[in-house]
Scaffold this motif. Structure first.
Motif, PDB file in Angstrom:
ATOM      1  N   LEU A 160     -25.662  34.585  47.430  1.00  0.00           N
ATOM      2  CA  LEU A 160     -26.840  35.345  47.475  1.00  0.00           C
ATOM      3  C   LEU A 160     -27.001  35.785  45.998  1.00  0.00           C
ATOM      4  N   THR A 161     -25.750  36.126  45.303  1.00  0.00           N
ATOM      5  CA  THR A 161     -26.415  36.545  43.910  1.00  0.00           C
ATOM      6  C   THR A 161     -27.202  35.455  43.050  1.00  0.00           C
ATOM      7  N   GLU A 162     -26.632  34.294  43.076  1.00  0.00           N
ATOM      8  CA  GLU A 162     -27.362  33.055  42.608  1.00  0.00           C
ATOM      9  C   GLU A 162     -28.688  32.962  42.973  1.00  0.00           C
ATOM     10  N   GLN A 163     -28.806  33.158  44.425  1.00  0.00           N
ATOM     11  CA  GLN A 163     -30.576  33.098  44.775  1.00  0.00           C
ATOM     12  C   GLN A 163     -31.222  34.254  44.400  1.00  0.00           C
ATOM     13  N   ILE A 164     -30.574  35.476  44.244  1.00  0.00           N
ATOM     14  CA  ILE A 164     -31.526  36.437  43.773  1.00  0.00           C
ATOM     15  C   ILE A 164     -31.895  36.243  42.102  1.00  0.00           C
ATOM     16  N   ASN A 165     -30.899  35.600  41.463  1.00  0.00           N
ATOM     17  CA  ASN A 165     -30.873  35.606  40.053  1.00  0.00           C
ATOM     18  C   ASN A 165     -30.153  34.522  39.482  1.00  0.00           C
TER      19      ASN A 165
ATOM     20  N   THR B 188     -25.262  44.519  47.779  1.00  0.00           N
ATOM     21  CA  THR B 188     -24.249  44.423  46.730  1.00  0.00           C
ATOM     22  C   THR B 188     -24.622  42.922  45.942  1.00  0.00           C
ATOM     23  N   ALA B 189     -25.413  41.961  46.703  1.00  0.00           N
ATOM     24  CA  ALA B 189     -25.803  40.911  46.012  1.00  0.00           C
ATOM     25  C   ALA B 189     -26.841  41.228  45.111  1.00  0.00           C
ATOM     26  N   TRP B 190     -27.827  42.178  45.450  1.00  0.00           N
ATOM     27  CA  TRP B 190     -28.821  42.380  44.439  1.00  0.00           C
ATOM     28  C   TRP B 190     -28.091  43.298  43.187  1.00  0.00           C
ATOM     29  N   ALA B 191     -27.020  44.266  43.631  1.00  0.00           N
ATOM     30  CA  ALA B 191     -26.388  44.896  42.535  1.00  0.00           C
ATOM     31  C   ALA B 191     -25.737  43.842  41.518  1.00  0.00           C
ATOM     32  N   GLN B 192     -25.131  42.722  42.418  1.00  0.00           N
ATOM     33  CA  GLN B 192     -24.561  41.769  41.123  1.00  0.00           C
ATOM     34  C   GLN B 192     -25.452  40.862  40.258  1.00  0.00           C
TER      35      GLN B 192
END
Lengths: 233, 233, 233, 233
Positions: free
Chosen positions: A200-205, B103-107
């Motif tokens: 999810l982190t890679e998808q968001i950014n 958490t994914a947005w925070a990361q």
């Protein structure tokens, strides 16, 4: 009470946590618990549904993969467990699952990048993905070689199995371990959480940076360091 | 009935909502409830599983992070709670989770853009993501500095903690608060919902526009304005 | 038994389906059921948690949005329901939710493309997303204008509310309707399913083609046509 | 006990697994179980909710799609089942669902690439997606032609229905089968798992390679080969 009932009970309880934690579909997973003084471990029988398990159905196997006690055939991944117990002398339990997100990372053949403190609370490196095995290893003693693929990945990268208690096997799925079977299951659930949030982190950014060294170290020490202050003393 | 049992009960009930709402794995979260007249708050003990909690296990801590009552060690995030209670005088409860999407947005170290009216019903700005701390802050009193990182982010951006009751801490995870512990938990669940739908919105339409000003204002006033007509009077 | 208890019961049962079907968080949704002979409908009270609802708490409202019976304030979206009942004479129930995937499409301001037969079993066009309202409409009688935004979208596109029983309101969230409240809730769950699978379809194949005309027609007739053979006669 | 109660019971039990396994919304799915000695199969009635089913409501149909026993109309997909039973003589059960991820792949009109060993434990090829039908087939005997579309896809690709027990029908959704109804349901759940993990694999690594031949063969033989050692003997 049999001679092995303590590890059968431990392995049974830990296996039953897998469906509860949403880590397995059908029989896609297995947990073992070792007794090093007896030189054996208890492991889930192969292909038996979780709802039909009981402690006495856990198969007792020695470190050469011989069945010592039990009327069922042990998990098809037994030889992999054997190799890990034999070479990593301080682990007390091992888990193998095909949990959704960790399996997807294994299939993608990528390490899971360390993006956040949840990950850093457990280990301070990218979660390693061992390369798929060579054709020779595959054609040989497959599950046995899977164990060596894991050992070699840790050796090649200079990782400690006491600090990093989880790995992805390329094309396949995750293995985790710990001081006992319950802790190994805990690590499987944490790995699945990390696998999902990292995607999810890679998808968001897509250019999200890895966690910087100072935070990695702080979180690790907070949990594992000499002045650890996480959890009850 | 002890002197603190009202806030222990409040903190206990609110903590137990976290697993019910799917906001925590294992012990990855904590809630506190304050009594400002007594100058203390009740907070979850560190590392104790939710199923083993009871109101009397909630630890009583003062605003300088001293344990006033309780046999357990308080949550490792206690100092962050302390800082927020000390500086934001109207909040009655604080929640910290590692919920998946927030958490994914925070990361990813990004603010969550305001795309819809669900978001606008709660606040009219992008949900702020505080930058990761400097190495000095990390090496120092880490959890204490986390509190200041939150305060400084609000100050730098000119945000009001009464209007925006949630924040992401870069690389880490979300914190939310409210007039009491139950409201702070409510805000954690709403934040997780916003975090998920905002990601999906960007996936469906990478150039989705932010919510326009007129709608933001309307929804906010509908819920918070002087002529509010949402909910029961 | 009161004069309105039949629609209060209908609205209550339908409202209680929303959390069961996973379509609402907290109170983010409402269902109404109409009795056209009496010229009123029963609707969920505003901001009351689902677990505290009972049939007698459903508020009775007429088509001019006047509360006819009930001690609670009706849902804040009541005026939108009023407009739809007034202009679309054959609908018996209306649902508004902020279900995750349908809300994300609404926030992305895109129609949901018709990719498959599940969609075609319900309607044969892209699911319309009404444009966000003009600033004048927003500043005016907001929820009332939301109803007109829906009516105008259907008029502008030449859609029939009897064939297409669902819409997204740009920046906001979905509305669905049907011959009764239960059918309107059914349509909300189907819309959420379509919203999720359509996003996944685009993720798997960004150039996935829309469903071709011949299949659209076949599936529609199978369910709605004169020789329909779906379900029991 | 009626003449058909054994297959009615088998079909009932298998149908009831679909909602438990999260494979259906409302009535979007059906399972049948065949008795080849009697030349009939038992199938779910059309449009009846799962909670209202009982074994005696399963409709008995022959291989020409005539209802032999039962007061309900059989599933609208009955003719597709008929074609498969008639031409594939060793299958004992068939399942059709609109499960989320498998349906999305069907809508995207792509085969599901084989990325991992979970997939290889079941079959060693990409899971085929049959092309959407021609307009003539659609306008004709639609569900009957759906069966032929499946048969032709397997014939054109040289696939064996005994080795590959699952297919996607383009624009539509999956069908699976097996030696009995329970095994066919098992395959539906496995297909849904593969559909989800394959999408995630592509999202994590858009250039993820397909599983190499040596591993495919090893895993297949481990489960299906002459020296199979998976599960209990």
């Amino acid at each position: 009470m049999g001679k092995y009932s303590h590890i059968q009970e431990e392995a049974y309880e830990a296996n039953m946590q897998l469906p509860k934690l949403g880590l397995v579909l059908f029989t896609f997973g297995n947990v073992s618990a070792v007794d090093r003084s007896l030189g054996v471990f208890a492991i889930k029988p192969s292909g038996v549904p979780y709802e039909d398990l009981s402690p006495d159905k856990m198969v007792i196997v020695d470190f050469d993969a011989n069945t010592v006690e039990g009327s069922f055939r042990p998990s098809s991944d037994t030889k992999t467990h054997t190799v890990l117990y034999k070479h990593w002398e301080k682990i007390g339990g091992i888990v193998h699952t095909h949990s959704t997100y960790a399996t997807a990372w294994a299939q993608s053949q990528r390490d899971i990048p360390i993006f956040g403190t949840t990950h850093a609370d457990y280990n301070t490196v990218d979660i390693p993905c061992a390369a798929p095995m060579s054709d020779d290893m595959i054609k040989g003693n497959y599950e046995y070689e899977t164990g060596f693929q894991i050992l070699n990945c840790f050796k090649d990268r200079g990782l400690s199995y006491e600090e990093v208690e989880m790995i992805l096997v390329g094309n396949h799925a995750p293995f985790t371990w710990g001081k006992n079977a319950a802790k190994a299951v805990h690590n499987s659930a944490v790995l699945e959480f990390i696998a999902q949030t990292s995607l999810l982190t890679e998808q968001i950014n897509p250019s999200a940076p890895r966690l910087k060294d100072s935070i990695r170290q702080k979180h690790y020490e907070r949990k594992h360091g000499p002045d650890s202050y996480y959890g009850q003393a």
